[in-house]
Design a protein around this motif. Structure first.
Motif, mmCIF file in Angstrom:
data_model
loop_
_atom_site.group_PDB
_atom_site.id
_atom_site.type_symbol
_atom_site.label_atom_id
_atom_site.label_comp_id
_atom_site.label_asym_id
_atom_site.label_seq_id
_atom_site.Cartn_x
_atom_site.Cartn_y
_atom_site.Cartn_z
ATOM 1 N N TYR A 134 0.795 -1.229 0.000
ATOM 2 C CA TYR A 134 0.000 0.000 0.000
ATOM 3 C C TYR A 134 0.831 1.286 0.000
ATOM 4 O O TYR A 134 0.285 2.359 -0.217
ATOM 5 N N GLY A 135 2.122 1.196 0.263
ATOM 6 C CA GLY A 135 2.914 2.408 0.458
ATOM 7 C C GLY A 135 3.444 3.015 -0.824
ATOM 8 O O GLY A 135 3.983 2.308 -1.682
ATOM 9 N N PHE A 136 3.297 4.335 -0.975
ATOM 10 C CA PHE A 136 3.883 5.110 -2.068
ATOM 11 C C PHE A 136 3.475 4.557 -3.435
ATOM 12 O O PHE A 136 4.308 4.396 -4.330
ATOM 13 N N ARG A 137 2.192 4.271 -3.567
ATOM 14 C CA ARG A 137 1.663 3.787 -4.840
ATOM 15 C C ARG A 137 0.464 4.634 -5.240
ATOM 16 O O ARG A 137 -0.273 5.117 -4.370
ATOM 17 N N PRO A 138 0.234 4.824 -6.547
ATOM 18 C CA PRO A 138 -0.920 5.626 -6.990
ATOM 19 C C PRO A 138 -2.233 5.044 -6.484
ATOM 20 O O PRO A 138 -2.453 3.826 -6.543
ATOM 21 N N ILE A 221 13.161 11.228 -4.185
ATOM 22 C CA ILE A 221 11.943 10.856 -4.913
ATOM 23 C C ILE A 221 11.994 9.404 -5.347
ATOM 24 O O ILE A 221 10.986 8.703 -5.372
ATOM 25 N N LEU A 222 13.188 8.925 -5.669
ATOM 26 C CA LEU A 222 13.364 7.585 -6.213
ATOM 27 C C LEU A 222 13.318 6.494 -5.142
ATOM 28 O O LEU A 222 12.949 5.354 -5.419
ATOM 29 N N SER A 223 13.685 6.840 -3.914
ATOM 30 C CA SER A 223 13.831 5.853 -2.847
ATOM 31 C C SER A 223 12.586 5.004 -2.592
ATOM 32 O O SER A 223 12.691 3.776 -2.477
ATOM 33 N N PRO A 224 11.375 5.586 -2.500
ATOM 34 C CA PRO A 224 10.199 4.740 -2.252
ATOM 35 C C PRO A 224 9.959 3.699 -3.340
ATOM 36 O O PRO A 224 9.602 2.557 -3.039
ATOM 37 N N MET A 225 10.173 4.080 -4.612
ATOM 38 C CA MET A 225 9.990 3.121 -5.698
ATOM 39 C C MET A 225 11.007 1.991 -5.611
ATOM 40 O O MET A 225 10.674 0.814 -5.738
ATOM 41 N N LEU A 226 12.284 2.329 -5.368
ATOM 42 C CA LEU A 226 13.316 1.304 -5.269
ATOM 43 C C LEU A 226 13.060 0.365 -4.091
ATOM 44 O O LEU A 226 13.252 -0.852 -4.198
ATOM 45 N N SER A 227 12.621 0.931 -2.967
ATOM 46 C CA SER A 227 12.351 0.080 -1.797
ATOM 47 C C SER A 227 11.153 -0.828 -2.061
ATOM 48 O O SER A 227 11.144 -1.992 -1.632
ATOM 49 N N ASN A 228 10.153 -0.324 -2.787
ATOM 50 C CA ASN A 228 8.995 -1.160 -3.126
ATOM 51 C C ASN A 228 9.392 -2.302 -4.057
ATOM 52 O O ASN A 228 8.881 -3.419 -3.932
ATOM 53 N N ASP A 248 -1.007 -24.102 7.349
ATOM 54 C CA ASP A 248 -2.182 -24.956 7.528
ATOM 55 C C ASP A 248 -3.486 -24.165 7.490
ATOM 56 O O ASP A 248 -4.548 -24.735 7.224
ATOM 57 N N GLY A 249 -3.421 -22.878 7.775
ATOM 58 C CA GLY A 249 -4.645 -22.074 7.809
ATOM 59 C C GLY A 249 -4.468 -20.736 7.115
ATOM 60 O O GLY A 249 -3.526 -20.528 6.347
ATOM 61 N N PHE A 250 -5.377 -19.832 7.406
ATOM 62 C CA PHE A 250 -5.389 -18.514 6.768
ATOM 63 C C PHE A 250 -4.175 -17.696 7.208
ATOM 64 O O PHE A 250 -3.793 -17.684 8.383
ATOM 65 N N CYS A 251 -3.578 -16.998 6.266
ATOM 66 C CA CYS A 251 -2.536 -16.024 6.600
ATOM 67 C C CYS A 251 -2.438 -15.022 5.459
ATOM 68 O O CYS A 251 -2.625 -15.366 4.294
ATOM 69 N N GLU A 252 -2.189 -13.771 5.807
ATOM 70 C CA GLU A 252 -2.054 -12.700 4.816
ATOM 71 C C GLU A 252 -1.008 -11.708 5.299
ATOM 72 O O GLU A 252 -0.731 -11.598 6.496
ATOM 73 N N LEU A 253 -0.476 -10.967 4.333
ATOM 74 C CA LEU A 253 0.513 -9.926 4.592
ATOM 75 C C LEU A 253 -0.079 -8.577 4.230
ATOM 76 O O LEU A 253 -0.758 -8.441 3.209
ATOM 77 N N ILE A 254 0.171 -7.568 5.070
ATOM 78 C CA ILE A 254 -0.205 -6.185 4.765
ATOM 79 C C ILE A 254 1.046 -5.341 4.948
ATOM 80 O O ILE A 254 1.609 -5.284 6.043
ATOM 81 N N ARG A 255 1.464 -4.673 3.868
ATOM 82 C CA ARG A 255 2.720 -3.913 3.920
ATOM 83 C C ARG A 255 2.497 -2.473 3.475
ATOM 84 O O ARG A 255 1.843 -2.219 2.475
ATOM 85 N N TYR A 256 3.057 -1.549 4.239
ATOM 86 C CA TYR A 256 3.110 -0.140 3.848
ATOM 87 C C TYR A 256 4.579 0.278 3.902
ATOM 88 O O TYR A 256 5.144 0.419 4.987
ATOM 89 N N ALA A 257 5.195 0.436 2.726
ATOM 90 C CA ALA A 257 6.639 0.703 2.636
ATOM 91 C C ALA A 257 7.373 -0.428 3.363
ATOM 92 O O ALA A 257 7.187 -1.598 3.025
ATOM 93 N N ASP A 258 8.191 -0.117 4.383
ATOM 94 C CA ASP A 258 8.922 -1.175 5.075
ATOM 95 C C ASP A 258 8.230 -1.628 6.361
ATOM 96 O O ASP A 258 8.792 -2.429 7.115
#
Length: 445
Positions: A134-138, A221-228, A248-258
Motif C-alpha cells: 500500500y505504500g507510495f503507490r498511486p 523521490i526515487l527511494s520509495p519506488m526502489l524500496s517497493n 495450515d490455515g489462513f494467513c495474509e501480509l499487509i505492507r506499507y513501505a517497510d
C-alpha cells in the motif's frame, strides 16, 4: 492529448504499462530515450517548489530562470552517459525523544531525473506489485492498509499477529541485489547504469563526502519506488508463493513501505512465519529487529483467552495506531484503535515546541493559519473509526497550548478564557471528526 513530444512520451508509458500487464515476464530494453526535454520539463513542473535545496543551493525558481537551456544540457549529459548525480545533503529530523532520522536532500537536477525514472519504473512495476502493498503507490494509502487489516481481523479466522520491523531498512538495502531484481524486468543498460550512479552518489554530512555501498536515501523521490521493488521480490512475492502455500490455515501480509504485519490463523503457522522472516531477510544482509518484532495472539477470542490466562489482552501498533480487542454496543467483537502513546506524545511535544518558537516571529493571524493547517493534517490522518476520543483530546490540548503561548508573548495583560473563546469563535480551529470510516464498505481481497 496533443501530438507533442511530451504527449508521445506519456503515450509510450501507457503502452509500456499495457505490455507489462499482459506479459509479466517481458524485459524492457529501451527506456532511457523517454527522458527527453519535454518529459523532463513535466518532471520539473511536478516538483514541490518550496522544498529545501540540496548541496547545489539551487532552488526550483533558480533552475527555472534558464529552464530550456538547463534541461537541454541535462538531457544531453544523460544521453552521453556523462550525467553524475550530486551527493545528497544529509540532515537529521527527530524520530522520537532519543533518536533522530537521517534524510537526504537531493540537488534540484537529481530531483528532476529521479522523478522521470520513477514514472518510468512505475509504469512497469505497478503492473507487478501485489495487492498487499500500500505504500507510495498511486491511488493507495495507509488508510486503505488499515482498513484491510481491520477487515481481515474482523471477517477472517485471524487469531495471531506477527509484527516485524526491518532494522535500518533504508540505510541497508543491498545495491547489488536491488539491481539484480530490477534486471528481471529491465535490460536497458543505460538506465541501469544511471540507477547505479544514483545509488552510489553518497551524501554530504557535516562537510564530509560519505560514499554509499548500501541503502537508498530517505527523502529522495526515487527511494520509495526502489524500496517497493526490493520488498516486492524479497517479501511480497516470496510470502505469496512460499509462505502461504506452506501454512495450515489462513494467513495474509499487509505492507506499507517497510512496515508490515502478518495476520495468521494458527499459532504454529505464526511461529514458523516469525522464524522464516528472520532467515529471509538475513539472506539479503538485513535484520529483523529483535526488540520490535514479535508474534502475539489477537482476534475475536483474545479477551476471553486473556481472562482465562489471567493477563491483559494483547495489543499491537501499526502505522501510528495501537490496535486492541474491543466490543461493540451489541456486545460483538470489533477491532479498536487509538493513536499510539508514542505518536500522541510526540505530536503534543512537536506542537508545543512549534507554538513556543513561532509566537513572536510573526503576527498571530499569520501563524494561526498554519496552526489551522497543522490541526487539519492531524485530523485527516488520525481521524479514523474508533479514534475520535484521541483526536478530540489532541485538539483540546492544542487549544490550551495555543492560549498558553499567546499569553507568553510579552509582559502585557494576559488573555482570559473569555477573550480567548471570543477569538476562537472569530478564527475557529478545525473540529475533531472521523474522516475515514472503516465500516462503510467491505474490502475485496
Amino acid at each position: 492529448m496533443p501530438d507533442t513530444e511530451i504527449g508521445k512520451t506519456w503515450a509510450k508509458l501507457s503502452l509500456i504499462s499495457d505490455h507489462a500487464r499482459r506479459d509479466h515476464g517481458f524485459q524492457f530494453t529501451s527506456l532511457i530515450h523517454l527522458l527527453n526535454v519535454e518529459f523532463m520539463r513535466d518532471c520539473y513542473n511536478s516538483l514541490n517548489r518550496n522544498k529545501a535545496v540540496g548541496i547545489d543551493e539551487v532552488s526550483w525558481e533558480d533552475y527555472g530562470v534558464n529552464l530550456e537551456k538547463n534541461l537541454e544540457e541535462l538531457v544531453s549529459r544523460i544521453r552521453r552517459r556523462s550525467y553524475k548525480p550530486m551527493p545528497a545533503k544529509r540532515v537529521y529530523i527527530p524520530k522520537n525523544e532519543t533518536e533522530k532520522r537521517p534524510l537526504g536532500i537531493p540537488a534540484l537536477e537529481n530531483k528532476i531525473v529521479e522523478r522521470g525514472i520513477t514514472w518510468i519504473l512505475e509504469s512497469i512495476y505497478e503492473q507487478d506489485f501485489l495487492n498487499c502493498s500500500y505504500g507510495f503507490r498511486p491511488e493507495r494509502n495507509c488508510h486503505q492498509a488499515l482498513k484491510a487489516l481491520n477487515d481481515m481481523i474482523m471477517f477472517k479466522p485471524v487469531n495471531h499477529i506477527v509484527e516485524a520491523d526491518i532494522k535500518g531498512f533504508f540505510d541497508n538495502v543491498p545495491h547489488h541485489e536491488l539491481l539484480d531484481f530490477i534486471r528481471i524486468r529491465i535490460r536497458d543498460t543505460a538506465l541501469l547504469e544511471l540507477l547505479g550512479r544514483f545509488l552510489k552518489a553518497g551524501y554530504i554530512d557535516d562537510g564530509m563526502l560519505i560514499g554509499t555501498e548500501n541503502g537508498t536515501h530517505q527523502g529522495s523521490i526515487l527511494s520509495p519506488m526502489l524500496s517497493n521493488i526490493f520488498l516486492h521480490y524479497v517479501l511480497d512475492v516470496w510470502f505469496e508463493k512460499e509462505v502461504k502455500t506452506h501454512t495450515d490455515g489462513f494467513c495474509e501480509l499487509i505492507r506499507y513501505a517497510d512496515d508490515f504485519i502478518c495476520v495468521v490463523q494458527y499459532a504454529g503457522d505464526a511461529k514458523r512465519i516469525e522464524e522464516v522472516l528472520k532467515k529471509r531477510f538475513n539472506r539479503y544482509g538485513l535484520e529483523i529487529h529483535p526488540e520490535k518484532s514479535r508474534k502475539i495472539s489477537f482476534g475475536r477470542y483474545e479477551k476471553e483467552n486473556a481472562d482465562k490466562q489471567n493477563r491483559k489482552p494483547n495489543t499491537f501498533d501499526f502505522l501510528g495506531f495501537t490496535h486492541f480487542c474491543a466490543t461493540s454496543i451489541r456486545g460483538k467483537f470489533k477491532v479498536g484503535r487509538k493513536t499510539s502513546r508514542k505518536k500522541f506524545t510526540n505530536k503534543c511535544v512537536e506542537m508545543n515546541e512549534w507554538l513556543k518558537a513561532v509566537r513572536n516571529k510573526v503576527l498571530t493571524k499569520e501563524w494561526w493559519k498554519t496552526l489551522q493547517a497543522k490541526l487539519r493534517g492531524h485530523i485527516q490522518y488520525y481521524g479514523v473509526s474508533e479514534n475520535f476520543q484521541h483526536v478530540r483530546k489532541f485538539c483540546k490540548i492544542t487549544v490550551m497550548l495555543a492560549r498558553k503561548w499567546l499569553n507568553r508573548r510579552s509582559q502585557k495583560k494576559k488573555m482570559s478564557w473569555e477573550k480567548y473563546n471570543r477569538y476562537l469563535r472569530k478564527y475557529p480551529l478545525p473540529q475533531p471528526r472521523i474522516v475515514h470510516s472503516f465500516y462503510t464498505s467491505s474490502h475485496v481481497w
